[in-house]
Every structure is written in C-alpha cells, then in structure tokens.
Design an enzyme around this catalytic site. Structure first.
Site, PDB file in Angstrom:
ATOM      1  N   HIS A  70       0.847  -1.201   0.000  1.00 16.20           N
ATOM      2  CA  HIS A  70       0.000   0.000   0.000  1.00 16.20           C
ATOM      3  C   HIS A  70       0.878   1.246   0.000  1.00 16.20           C
ATOM      4  CE1 HIS A  70       0.482   0.797   4.367  1.00 16.20           C
ATOM      5  NE2 HIS A  70       0.354  -0.514   4.538  1.00 16.20           N
ATOM      6  N   ASP A  72      -0.286   4.309   1.015  1.00 16.41           N
ATOM      7  CA  ASP A  72      -0.714   5.314   1.997  1.00 16.41           C
ATOM      8  C   ASP A  72      -0.068   5.086   3.351  1.00 16.41           C
ATOM      9  OD1 ASP A  72      -2.339   2.920   2.154  1.00 16.41           O
ATOM     10  OD2 ASP A  72      -3.722   3.983   3.469  1.00 16.41           O
ATOM     11  N   ASP A  96       5.993   1.250   7.655  1.00 15.75           N
ATOM     12  CA  ASP A  96       4.649   0.863   7.171  1.00 15.75           C
ATOM     13  C   ASP A  96       4.238   1.784   6.032  1.00 15.75           C
ATOM     14  OD1 ASP A  96       2.194  -0.314   6.974  1.00 15.75           O
ATOM     15  OD2 ASP A  96       1.422   0.474   8.843  1.00 15.75           O
ATOM     16  N   GLU A 126      -5.150   1.658   2.466  1.00 12.73           N
ATOM     17  CA  GLU A 126      -5.112   0.446   3.292  1.00 12.73           C
ATOM     18  C   GLU A 126      -5.324   0.778   4.757  1.00 12.73           C
ATOM     19  OE1 GLU A 126      -3.475  -2.688   5.888  1.00 12.73           O
ATOM     20  OE2 GLU A 126      -2.806  -0.622   5.722  1.00 12.73           O
ATOM     21  N   GLU A 127      -4.921   1.996   5.159  1.00 10.35           N
ATOM     22  CA  GLU A 127      -4.918   2.343   6.590  1.00 10.35           C
ATOM     23  C   GLU A 127      -6.258   2.878   7.080  1.00 10.35           C
ATOM     24  OE1 GLU A 127      -2.637   1.386   8.362  1.00 10.35           O
ATOM     25  OE2 GLU A 127      -0.673   1.533   7.409  1.00 10.35           O
ATOM     26  N   GLU A 155       4.298  -5.858   3.799  1.00  7.61           N
ATOM     27  CA  GLU A 155       4.131  -5.235   5.117  1.00  7.61           C
ATOM     28  C   GLU A 155       5.316  -5.612   6.001  1.00  7.61           C
ATOM     29  OE1 GLU A 155       1.825  -3.231   6.342  1.00  7.61           O
ATOM     30  OE2 GLU A 155      -0.027  -3.524   5.214  1.00  7.61           O
ATOM     31  N   HIS A 329       2.721   2.694  12.842  1.00  9.03           N
ATOM     32  CA  HIS A 329       1.734   3.626  13.404  1.00  9.03           C
ATOM     33  C   HIS A 329       2.254   4.356  14.644  1.00  9.03           C
ATOM     34  CE1 HIS A 329      -1.756   1.163  11.408  1.00  9.03           C
ATOM     35  NE2 HIS A 329      -0.717   1.332  10.615  1.00  9.03           N
TER      36      HIS A 329
HETATM   37 ZN   LIG Z   1       0.749  -1.343   6.428  1.00  8.52          ZN
END
Ligand SMILES: [Zn+2]
Length: 354
Positions: A70, A72, A96, A126-127, A155, A329
């Site tokens: 992903h 984003d 990430d 995706e987030e 990931e 995150h």
């Molecule tokens: Zn991710």
C-alpha cells in the site's frame, strides 16, 4: 519529483517517505510511481486505477507471483520529512510500508526476465476502513490482475517470511435481568451479576496452540469491553460483554463461531465482526521456492493483514517486508537499511535464481 528505480532500494525508500501520502491523498505518490514504472520499466504493462498503480510482465511463464504494497500512511505525527541517521531511516512510512514498496519498485525495473510472471500492485487506502481499501476496488473492477500462484505482501515483518494469518472475531454476550429498586433488590434480577459465569469461563479458558505447515499459531480469547447499568439505585436489566477471539487459520469463520457458542453455551451471543484467517500454504511450489531463497526460515503471522484477502482469492500469501511491525503507526517509526537490502536480496534471488 522523479523516482530513480535503478537506485539502491534504501534511497528509493527515502524518496518515497518524502512524498507525503496519508490515506485519501495518494495522488502525488501514485503519479510518481506510475511515471517511474512507465519510463523505467518498459517491459511491464502498466495500468492506473484511481490512486492504485498496477504493473505486470506477460512472459507466458507457468506461474505468476503478485507483489503488493500500500502507498498510503497513517496521519503525519511530527515525523516528516525523513531523517537519516547512518544506516537507519526515521520517519512516517519507513516501516509501514515504503521500504517494502521500494523493494518492489526496484525489482520491477531491474528484473526484466523473472522466472515467474510478476504482477506489482501499489494500492491506496489500506490504513482506513476496509470499504475504501484500493485492493478491494481492484478485486471488483480488475479481477484478472489479482490472479496468481503466490502473493507477497510487503508489510513489515522484520525481513522474515510470515505465512498465513490468524482470524479475528468479535462477539457480544448479552445477559438479561429485571429492573428493581436496589432497596428491594429481591424483586429484581441482576444482569451484571449474570456475567459472573461467562467471566469464569473466560478466565478458565485454555487457548489452543496449533502447528500448521511447521508454523505455530497461538490462539487467544479475551474480554475487551463490558457495559451495563442503569442508575446508582437500580438493579440492571441488561449487560453486554464484548469478547475478541483470535483463532488459528485451521478454523474457518463458521467453526470459530461454533466454538464460541460451545464455550458460552447457555448464553446469548451475537457476532459483530469477523475476519477469517489464512492458511500458510507453504507447500505450494512458488511459496516453497521463496522460503528456500530466504534461507528456509518462516514464521506464523499473528495479526490480520491483506494477506488474508489474497488467501481468500485462492492463492498462498505471505508477508515479507523490512521493518519491525510493532513500530508501525508510532511516531518513532524507523527502519534499518540492512533489512531493506535483505528483503531485496531474497526476492531478487527468488526471481532470478541467482
Ligand atoms: Zn501497512
């Protein structure tokens, strides 16, 4: 800004990090990725769908491998622009998952004749909630782009192949009672007290550990929320216990639900959320080759990722990317250059046999 796909994947990671791409705002990074693939990987068929960029070889190989990442990130948290400290990259998306994206972009440009046909999927959103996930949109609008014999999701996995993933289910257990003034409690029936028995079963529950394809999965059953009560002087007539079940991928969603109904036999249960797991599938030929390229090491994936989407499409899927997933995150995200290079090296060997 032009990305140089022939650069060191560590430098590509740094460039991607500095293109801000919070979910829903991926147009600029998708433009850069599409332009780089079109300009520097002429052997690939490239398609843009919204802010997802797809690219593939059409070499007529007997098998095909998807590499998915992903584009984003979660919202910025005083962690942009990139800060480089020797061999460590700090900043939003370093873990990430722009390191994984960078590796895939590097392979896209520098391995024109892979042993397997390859499909690259760089997707948006995706987030955020699953309904907006770019991969789901591709599944609906361009399903033939998601057919393959193996999917590698980049990931963060500490540069270790993680296979399969556990399922997760949330249920609400509801108890009923009868309201009364607490001064005349014998006239009522306390719904909160009725949670005592399910709580006891939870405490006594022995979570299962299972081995599948040589990988160990540890299940878990936990109360995650409790609610009930009307007022300080009223016997409550309703209470709700929310329970989360993380289950190994040898159980289907239905089997997991059936198991919970047995554990909490005699109580009213309703399923509020379910994401089935994915079997590791490491015995499939392409997956076995990949594990071999990684030195024969693989581990069980404990969380839930888009690996499960590919598994649901009927192919084995693994997670393999640079970075420590527990840093994802967080404001302090960082990745070691060595992990980016390791993932790139393993996948290059997998695709070229060298
Ligand atoms: Zn991710």
């Amino acid at each position: 800004m032009a990305l140089d796909l022939h650069a060191d994947p560590v430098d590509i990671t740094a460039e991607l990090v500095d293109i801000q791409s919070v979910s829903g705002e991926e147009a600029v990074i998708a433009d850069a990725v599409a332009a780089a693939l079109t300009g520097q990987a002429g052997h690939l068929e490239v398609v843009r769908n919204g802010d997802t960029v797809l690219a593939r070889t059409n070499l007529g190989r007997p098998s095909r491998v998807i590499f998915a990442g992903h584009l984003d990130t979660v919202p910025v948290n005083e962690n942009l622009p990139l800060r480089r400290d020797g061999d460590i990259l700090h900043g939003l998306g370093t873990v990430d998952m722009k390191g994984g994206d960078a590796v895939f972009l590097s392979l896209a440009a520098t391995v024109p004749e892979p042993r397997h046909d390859v499909t690259f999927v760089f997707y948006d959103c995706e987030e955020v909630d699953a309904a907006r996930n770019g991969l789901g949109r591709i599944e609906r609008e361009l399903p033939d782009w998601l057919q393959a014999d193996l999917a590698v999701v980049g990931e963060p996995s500490n540069a270790v192949i993680e296979a399969g993933c556990q399922g997760t289910m949330r249920v609400e257990l509801r108890t009923a009672g009868r309201r009364a003034h607490t001064a005349r409690a014998w006239m009522g029936e306390n719904a909160i007290h009725a949670l005592g028995e399910p709580m006891r079963r939870l405490t006594a529950y022995a979570a299962r550990e299972v081995e599948i394809d040589g990988l160990r999965y540890r299940e878990g059953l936990q109360a995650v929320r409790v609610s009930g009560g009307v007022a300080g002087n009223v016997v409550p007539d309703e209470a709700v216990l929310t329970i989360n079940f993380r289950f190994a991928p040898d159980r289907s969603g239905e089997q997991a639900e059936k198991h919970l109904r047995e554990v909490f036999d005699g109580f009213e249960l309703s399923v509020v959320d379910l994401s089935p797991g994915a079997l590791p599938g490491l015995s499939a030929p392409a997956a076995a080759e990949l594990v071999q390229a990684a030195g024969g090491q693989a581990a069980a994936k404990l969380g839930w990722t888009d690996v499960a989407r590919f598994a649901a499409l009927g192919m084995p899927a693994v997670n393999f990317g640079p970075g420590d997933p527990t840093l994802a995150h967080t404001r302090e995200e960082f990745v070691h250059a060595a992990e980016i290079r390791r993932v790139a090296g393993v996948l290059r060997e997998f695709l070229t046999g060298r």
